[in-house]
Scaffold this active site. Structure first.
Site, PDB file in Angstrom:
ATOM      1  N   GLY A   1      -8.667  -1.084 -18.501  1.00  0.00           N
ATOM      2  CA  GLY A   1     -10.027  -1.586 -18.617  1.00  0.00           C
ATOM      3  C   GLY A   1     -10.080  -2.941 -19.294  1.00  0.00           C
ATOM      4  O   GLY A   1      -9.066  -3.512 -19.687  1.00  0.00           O
TER       5      GLY A   1
ATOM      6  N   GLU B   1      -3.644  -9.631 -20.708  1.00  0.00           N
ATOM      7  CA  GLU B   1      -4.053  -9.980 -19.350  1.00  0.00           C
ATOM      8  C   GLU B   1      -5.244 -10.935 -19.409  1.00  0.00           C
ATOM      9  O   GLU B   1      -5.223 -12.014 -18.808  1.00  0.00           O
ATOM     10  CB  GLU B   1      -4.439  -8.728 -18.559  1.00  0.00           C
ATOM     11  CG  GLU B   1      -4.893  -9.014 -17.135  1.00  0.00           C
ATOM     12  CD  GLU B   1      -5.360  -7.762 -16.395  1.00  0.00           C
ATOM     13  OE1 GLU B   1      -5.497  -7.838 -15.167  1.00  0.00           O
ATOM     14  OE2 GLU B   1      -5.595  -6.716 -17.048  1.00  0.00           O
TER      15      GLU B   1
ATOM     16  N   ASP C   1      -0.225  -3.805  -8.992  1.00  0.00           N
ATOM     17  CA  ASP C   1      -1.472  -3.560  -9.718  1.00  0.00           C
ATOM     18  C   ASP C   1      -2.431  -2.769  -8.831  1.00  0.00           C
ATOM     19  O   ASP C   1      -2.644  -1.588  -9.055  1.00  0.00           O
ATOM     20  CB  ASP C   1      -2.105  -4.863 -10.192  1.00  0.00           C
ATOM     21  CG  ASP C   1      -3.131  -4.644 -11.300  1.00  0.00           C
ATOM     22  OD1 ASP C   1      -3.197  -3.532 -11.844  1.00  0.00           O
ATOM     23  OD2 ASP C   1      -3.858  -5.595 -11.638  1.00  0.00           O
TER      24      ASP C   1
ATOM     25  N   HIS D   1       3.399  -0.408 -11.960  1.00  0.00           N
ATOM     26  CA  HIS D   1       2.018  -0.677 -12.370  1.00  0.00           C
ATOM     27  C   HIS D   1       1.159  -0.684 -11.118  1.00  0.00           C
ATOM     28  O   HIS D   1       0.954  -1.719 -10.474  1.00  0.00           O
ATOM     29  CB  HIS D   1       1.929  -2.030 -13.096  1.00  0.00           C
ATOM     30  CG  HIS D   1       0.613  -2.255 -13.773  1.00  0.00           C
ATOM     31  ND1 HIS D   1       0.503  -2.468 -15.135  1.00  0.00           N
ATOM     32  CD2 HIS D   1      -0.650  -2.309 -13.287  1.00  0.00           C
ATOM     33  CE1 HIS D   1      -0.773  -2.644 -15.448  1.00  0.00           C
ATOM     34  NE2 HIS D   1      -1.489  -2.547 -14.340  1.00  0.00           N
TER      35      HIS D   1
END
Length: 381
Positions: A184, A214, A292, A26
């Site tokens: 997003g 998240e 991330d 990720h």
């Protein structure tokens, strides 16, 4: 820990963790540039940035800073995307990202980004994808790091745009693109609106991972799994709020792409002690540890694993298990994954033996406690 059949291993150090083979499943391209590269690209392209020094720019993009919300965090991408509108810049960003990952022994990298965000100067989507793939290919020739691409749809955009991006992912299946994602802001932008795009992906047997849980509740994860057939979940920190769904995800071995520092930075969790990674791991979920955004969060895979050790109590054996789960969760063909897992298990054993010979092993229960060696990974899912 003690016992005559348990082999003591070295304490967890930054050097040891850096040497172990890792994945980053990720990782956003547009959130993982080097600060110096942004400054150079802006100068070359005549792009005005909010700051023209390394320190000033780092502050402007929240580098390592706690943000008010996920939406606040995402404003950093206005800066990075401003300089990622040319073929040369995309190539450079991909090449440098893979090179940086290889430097800390990330053996397999999945880079995600949304081509539609790089079309401001008229680049064709195919040109964008080709530039990134070429940067990754060159990095592989130079360093040996294996990498692939995940193409992202954007939740707040018109679902028709997601369909176009899904078509692009399907066209590049087998050519370096291994998955499709919805990224997003979650709140107010449900994944079900993009179901047509995801259905196209599933109809063509392409992998799906979706940002969910998240900054929104477990219902977001339920949509990702049940409406969109997600094979992995990005983040998923709020999965613990639904015991039934948590057990479903566990029973079906749906991996979670965990990004501890990013989750604290965006306010998804208040601090590392409150992060669910430890609970998920102990409960038996398949968790992976990822960056991330290496730039915006100011992190690396090594840093994230050390946080798991120092802040969440992960032992060396636990960390090795998480590393193997990363390789198991990769969007790779089974036989290729099986070969890679065999290599990784051998490399983990070699690293542990090498560090064990290099330094005295602490007594069981001491600070940085010694642990049992990890059992060889099973190849099966």
């Amino acid at each position: 820990m003690s016992g005559p059949t348990r082999e003591a291993l070295p304490p967890v150090t930054e050097e040891l963790v850096r040497a172990l083979p890792k994945t980053d499943l990720h990782c956003h391209l547009d959130g993982s540039l080097r600060v110096a590269t942004i400054l150079e690209l802006a100068e070359q392209q005549g792009v005005k940035l909010p700051a023209d020094t390394t320190d000033g720019l780092a502050k402007a993009i929240h580098m390592g800073q706690i943000c008010e919300s996920l939406e606040d965090y995402l404003t950093a991408f206005d800066v990075t995307l401003a300089v990622l509108q040319t073929e040369e810049a995309l190539y450079r960003a991909a090449h440098e990202l893979a090179t940086d990952c290889a430097a800390e022994n990330v053996r397999y990298l999945e880079v995600r980004y949304s081509p539609v965000l790089h079309t401001r100067q008229g680049l064709k989507p195919t040109t964008i994808v080709d530039a990134v793939l070429e940067g990754l290919r060159v990095a592989k020739r130079e360093t040996g790091i294996k990498s692939n691409v995940i193409i992202c749809g954007i939740r707040h955009m018109d679902p028709v745009t997601s369909v176009r991006l899904a078509e692009l992912a399907v066209a590049y299946k087998g050519k370096g693109v291994v998955g499709f994602d919805l990224a997003g802001a979650e709140e107010g932008h449900p994944a079900r609106r993009h179901r047509d795009a995801v259905q196209l992906i599933l109809d063509n047997n392409v992998n799906v991972t979706i940002h969910a849980g998240e900054a929104f509740g477990p219902e977001s994860i339920a949509q990702a799994v049940h409406w969109c057939g997600a094979h992995r979940i990005g983040h998923g920190v709020r999965l613990r709020e639904s015991g039934d769904l948590l057990n479903y995800v566990n029973d079906h071995r749906i991996p979670l792409e965990m990004c501890p520092s990013s989750n604290v930075q965006t306010g998804s969790v208040p601090n590392f002690a409150a992060h669910p990674l430890r609970f998920y791991f102990d409960f038996g979920l398949r968790v992976t540890v990822n960056t991330d955004n290496r730039l915006v969060t100011d992190t690396t895979c090594t840093k994230e694993l050390l946080i798991a050790h120092r802040e969440m109590g992960f032992t060396l054996e636990d960390l090795c298990t998480v590393l193997v789960q990363g390789f198991k969760s990769a969007f790779l063909p089974f036989r290729e994954k099986a070969d890679l897992l065999r290599q990784v298990n051998a490399e983990i054993a070699d690293v542990l033996a090498r560090f064990g010979r290099a330094a005295p092993v602490p007594a069981a229960g001491a600070a940085g406690a010694a642990v049992r060696g990890p059992r060889p990974a099973r190849i099966t899912p």
